[in-house]
Write an enzyme that holds these catalytic residues in place. Structure first.
Site, short mmCIF file in Angstrom:
data_model
loop_
_atom_site.label_atom_id
_atom_site.label_comp_id
_atom_site.label_asym_id
_atom_site.label_seq_id
_atom_site.Cartn_x
_atom_site.Cartn_y
_atom_site.Cartn_z
N CYS A 177 -32.86 -3.47 -3.49
CA CYS A 177 -33.45 -3.17 -4.81
C CYS A 177 -34.29 -1.89 -4.74
O CYS A 177 -35.06 -1.69 -3.80
CB CYS A 177 -34.31 -4.35 -5.25
SG CYS A 177 -34.99 -4.12 -6.90
N CYS A 220 -41.93 -3.67 -5.42
CA CYS A 220 -42.82 -4.83 -5.54
C CYS A 220 -43.32 -5.23 -4.14
O CYS A 220 -42.50 -5.54 -3.26
CB CYS A 220 -42.07 -6.00 -6.19
SG CYS A 220 -41.14 -5.48 -7.66
N CYS A 226 -30.10 -21.33 -11.65
CA CYS A 226 -30.69 -20.02 -11.93
C CYS A 226 -30.07 -18.96 -11.01
O CYS A 226 -30.08 -19.11 -9.78
CB CYS A 226 -32.19 -20.08 -11.71
SG CYS A 226 -33.00 -18.51 -12.06
N ARG A 266 -43.77 -24.69 -13.46
CA ARG A 266 -42.97 -24.87 -12.24
C ARG A 266 -43.78 -24.56 -10.98
O ARG A 266 -44.33 -23.46 -10.84
CB ARG A 266 -41.71 -24.00 -12.27
CG ARG A 266 -40.86 -24.20 -11.01
CD ARG A 266 -39.50 -23.53 -11.09
NE ARG A 266 -38.77 -23.97 -12.26
CZ ARG A 266 -38.16 -23.16 -13.10
NH1 ARG A 266 -38.16 -21.86 -12.90
NH2 ARG A 266 -37.52 -23.64 -14.15
N CYS A 302 -29.76 -20.21 -16.19
CA CYS A 302 -30.90 -19.29 -16.19
C CYS A 302 -30.48 -18.08 -15.36
O CYS A 302 -29.70 -18.21 -14.41
CB CYS A 302 -32.11 -19.97 -15.55
SG CYS A 302 -33.55 -18.89 -15.40
N CYS A 318 -38.57 -17.79 -19.33
CA CYS A 318 -39.17 -18.34 -18.13
C CYS A 318 -40.03 -17.20 -17.59
O CYS A 318 -39.49 -16.15 -17.22
CB CYS A 318 -38.06 -18.74 -17.16
SG CYS A 318 -38.68 -19.21 -15.53
N CYS A 359 -41.99 -8.35 -2.19
CA CYS A 359 -40.59 -8.76 -2.24
C CYS A 359 -39.76 -8.34 -1.02
O CYS A 359 -39.66 -7.15 -0.70
CB CYS A 359 -39.93 -8.22 -3.51
SG CYS A 359 -38.25 -8.87 -3.68
N1 SAM Z 1 -35.36 -8.38 -9.71
C1 SAM Z 1 -35.69 -9.28 -10.72
C2 SAM Z 1 -37.13 -9.23 -11.11
O1 SAM Z 1 -37.95 -8.73 -10.34
O2 SAM Z 1 -37.45 -9.73 -12.18
C3 SAM Z 1 -35.31 -10.70 -10.42
C4 SAM Z 1 -35.52 -11.25 -9.04
S1 SAM Z 1 -37.19 -11.29 -8.44
C5 SAM Z 1 -36.93 -11.73 -6.77
C6 SAM Z 1 -37.84 -12.76 -9.24
C7 SAM Z 1 -39.24 -13.14 -8.93
O3 SAM Z 1 -39.33 -13.63 -7.61
C8 SAM Z 1 -40.32 -12.10 -8.99
O4 SAM Z 1 -40.73 -11.80 -10.28
C9 SAM Z 1 -41.44 -12.77 -8.21
O5 SAM Z 1 -42.26 -13.50 -9.07
C10 SAM Z 1 -40.69 -13.72 -7.28
N2 SAM Z 1 -40.89 -13.35 -5.87
C11 SAM Z 1 -40.28 -12.35 -5.21
N3 SAM Z 1 -40.71 -12.29 -3.94
C12 SAM Z 1 -41.62 -13.28 -3.80
C13 SAM Z 1 -42.43 -13.73 -2.72
N4 SAM Z 1 -42.40 -13.13 -1.53
N5 SAM Z 1 -43.27 -14.77 -2.92
C14 SAM Z 1 -43.31 -15.37 -4.13
N6 SAM Z 1 -42.56 -15.00 -5.18
C15 SAM Z 1 -41.74 -13.96 -5.02
C1 DTB Z 2 -39.55 -17.30 -9.77
O1 DTB Z 2 -40.60 -17.20 -10.44
N1 DTB Z 2 -39.52 -17.56 -8.47
C2 DTB Z 2 -38.17 -17.60 -7.98
C3 DTB Z 2 -37.35 -17.40 -9.28
N2 DTB Z 2 -38.33 -17.18 -10.26
C4 DTB Z 2 -36.30 -16.39 -9.32
C5 DTB Z 2 -37.91 -16.62 -6.91
C6 DTB Z 2 -38.81 -16.80 -5.71
C7 DTB Z 2 -38.39 -15.84 -4.67
C8 DTB Z 2 -39.14 -16.01 -3.38
C9 DTB Z 2 -38.74 -15.00 -2.38
C10 DTB Z 2 -37.30 -15.06 -1.96
O2 DTB Z 2 -36.77 -16.16 -1.69
O3 DTB Z 2 -36.68 -14.01 -1.83
FE1 SF4 Z 3 -36.49 -5.85 -6.95
FE2 SF4 Z 3 -37.72 -7.80 -5.67
FE3 SF4 Z 3 -39.06 -6.34 -7.43
FE4 SF4 Z 3 -37.15 -8.05 -8.31
S1 SF4 Z 3 -39.07 -8.58 -7.29
S2 SF4 Z 3 -37.49 -5.93 -8.97
S3 SF4 Z 3 -35.71 -7.92 -6.60
S4 SF4 Z 3 -38.15 -5.60 -5.50
#
Ligand code: SAM
Ligand code: DTB
Ligand code: SF4
Length: 387
Positions: free
Chosen positions: A59, A63, A103, A266, A134, A194, A66
Site C-alpha cells: 500500500c 499509516c 468482510c 466491535r 462488507c 462501519c 499498518c
Molecule cells: N486500506 C484501507 C483503509 O485503510 O481503509 C482498508 C484496509 S485497513 C488495513 C483497515 C483498518 O485496519 C484501518 O483503518 C485500521 O483501523 C486497521 N488496522 C490496520 N493495521 C492495524 C493494526 N496494526 N492494529 C489495529 N488496527 C489496524
Molecule cells: C477494522 O476496523 N479492523 C479490521 C477491519 N476493520 C478491516 C482490520 C484489522 C487489521 C489488523 C492488522 C492486520 O491484520 O493486518
Molecule cells: Fe494502506 Fe494499511 Fe493505511 Fe489501509 S491502513 S491505507 S492498507 S497503509
C-alpha cells in the site's frame, strides 16, 4: 405520560462531556454502558464477522500502525487481487464456521475503476451465499460506492482511526477530510457504514474522547463501530509504543456503547493479545461484535476453538444474521419513563438507579416496574411481588 430515554441518539457531543464519561468510576461507567446495551440489544448475542484480505500489502499510504504499508519492512509480501472463486471458497468456509458477515479488505489507498468489476463480482457471489457483505478498500468515489452497492454490498468499513487532532501524527499521506468525504459517498450510495478507530497508539485520553466525539457527531452514527487495539507489528513506526492500560480500552468500549447506543460496537483487532477476562469485561461494557477466524488481514486473531470456548464460558451466542434489535420504544406494551430518584411506583422503598430511567412493561399491581434493573426471575428487589 412523559416518554424519555436516558440514551437518546445524539450528534452534539462535546469533547469535555466525553472526557467526563471516560473518567467516571469504572462501576458507574460499566453500569451505564450495560444499561444502554440492554435497551437496544440482547447482551448475550454477539455478531460474528470474518475478514479476508483479498489484496494484501504494497500500500502506498504511510499509516504508522499498518503492516501493509509498502514503505515499512514488516515481512508482509504484496500480492495481487485474489480470484473471485478463491474468495467465494473462503466465504463458504466462514459461513460454515458460523459467520454472518464476510468482510473483504484490500490494501489500497483507493481502488482503481478497473478493479471495480472484479470486486463487484466477489460481492455478488458472497452475497448469494446468504452472507452479509462488507468491504474495506480505501477511499471511494461516488460512482464506485454506487457500483459496490448495486453489486450487493451491505457495509463499507472506513475508519477515522484517531482523533482528528492526532491524525497528522499517525498518517501523513491523507487528511481526515478525505476519510469524511468517503463516508459521505458511502452513506449517499445507501450503504451501511462501519467506522471506528484504533486505541493504544500513544494518544491521550482526551484524544480518545476526540475520536469518540467525532464518530458520534457524524451525520448518522456508524452502523458498526470497530474499536481496534493497536496490534504492534515490528517494522511499523508504532512498534514499541507503550501499551495502553487495559481498563482504558474497556472505558473506550463503554463510552462508544453509551454514545452510539444503537450501533454494533466491535471488539476488533487486538483480541489475540487479550485475556479472556479482558474480553469478558469488554462484552459487559457493551461490545457486541467480533472478528472470528484465525486471521484478521495479516495478523493473528484467536483461533476458533478459543472463541467457541469463550462464548460457552460466558454464555454468549452468535447472532445468526445481524438483526439489530428494535428500540424498546417501538415495542408494543413497553414504555420508557423518566425516573428521578426513585422507581416511580410510590412507596416501594427502592432508591432508583444511577440511570434516570424506568422500563415499564404492562405493569402489575404492586410492581416497581423493574427500576432496580435486576433480572426478572430475581424479582426487582424492592419488596413487591416481582416485575
Ligand atoms: N486500506 C484501507 C483503509 O485503510 O481503509 C482498508 C484496509 S485497513 C488495513 C483497515 C483498518 O485496519 C484501518 O483503518 C485500521 O483501523 C486497521 N488496522 C490496520 N493495521 C492495524 C493494526 N496494526 N492494529 C489495529 N488496527 C489496524
Ligand atoms: C477494522 O476496523 N479492523 C479490521 C477491519 N476493520 C478491516 C482490520 C484489522 C487489521 C489488523 C492488522 C492486520 O491484520 O493486518
Ligand atoms: Fe494502506 Fe494499511 Fe493505511 Fe489501509 S491502513 S491505507 S492498507 S497503509
Amino acid at each position: 405520560m412523559q416518554i424519555v430515554s436516558a440514551f437518546p441518539v445524539r450528534h452534539d457531543w462535546s469533547r469535555s462531556e466525553v472526557e467526563d464519561l471516560l473518567a467516571l468510576p469504572l462501576p458507574d461507567l460499566l453500569y451505564r454502558a450495560a444499561t444502554a446495551h440492554r435497551l437496544h440489544f440482547d447482551p448475550c448475542e454477539v455478531q460474528v464477522s470474518t475478514l479476508l484480505s483479498v489484496k494484501t500489502g504494497g500500500c502506498p499510504e504511510d499509516c504508522s500502525y499498518c503492516p501493509q504499508a509498502a514503505r515499512y519492512h514488516t515481512g508482509v509480501e504484496a500480492s495481487k487481487l485474489m480470484e473471485v472463486e478463491d474468495v467465494v471458497a473462503k466465504a463458504r468456509q466462514a459461513k460454515a464456521a458460523g459467520a454472518s458477515r464476510f468482510c473483504m479488505g484490500a490494501a489500497w489507498r483507493s481502488p482503481k475503476d478497473r478493479d471495480i468489476p472484479k470486486v463487484a463480482a466477489m460481492i455478488r457471489e458472497v452475497k448469494a451465499l446468504g452472507l452479509e457483505t462488507c468491504a474495506t478498500m480505501g477511499m471511494l468515489s461516488g460512482g464506485q460506492a454506487v457500483a459496490l452497492k448495486e453489486a450487493g454490498l451491505d457495509y463499507y468499513n472506513h475508519n477515522l482511526d484517531t482523533d482528528p487532532e492526532f491524525y497528522g501524527d499517525i498518517i501523513h499521506t491523507r487528511e481526515v477530510q478525505d476519510r469524511l468525504d468517503t463516508l459521505t459517498q458511502v452513506r449517499d450510495a445507501g450503504l451501511k457504514t462501519c467506522c471506528g478507530g484504533i486505541v493504544g497508539m500513544g494518544e491521550s485520553r482526551r484524544q480518545r474522547a476526540g475520536l469518540l466525539m467525532t464518530l458520534a457527531n457524524l451525520p448518522a452514527h456508524p452502523d458498526s463501530v470497530p474499536i481496534n487495539r493497536l496490534v504492534q507489528v515490528e517494522g511499523t513506526p508504532l512498534h514499541g509504543t507503550v501499551a495502553l492500560d487495559p481498563f482504558e480500552f474497556v472505558r473506550t468500549i463503554a463510552a462508544a456503547r453509551i454514545m452510539m447506543p444503537r450501533s454494533m460496537v466491535r471488539l476488533s483487532a487486538g483480541r489475540a493479545e487479550m485475556s479472556d477476562e479482558l474480553q469478558a469485561l469488554c462484552f459487559s461494557a457493551g461490545a457486541n461484535s467480533i472478528f472470528y477466524g484465525e486471521k484478521l488481514l495479516t495478523t493473528g486473531n484467536p483461533d476458533t476453538e478459543r472463541d467457541n470456548a469463550l462464548f460457552e464460558r460466558l454464555g454468549l451466542r452468535a447472532m445468526v444474521v445481524e438483526e439489530v434489535k428494535t428500540a424498546l420504544n417501538d415495542v408494543p406494551g413497553l414504555t420508557l419513563v423518566g425516573n428521578d430518584g426513585g422507581c416511580g411506583s410510590g412507596g416501594c422503598g427502592c432508591s432508583g438507579g444511577v440511570v434516570n430511567l424506568t422500563i415499564v412493561k404492562e405493569q402489575a399491581a404492586g410492581c416497581c416496574g423493574g427500576a432496580s434493573q435486576r433480572a426478572p426471575e430475581d424479582g426487582c428487589g424492592c419488596g413487591c411481588s416481582g416485575c
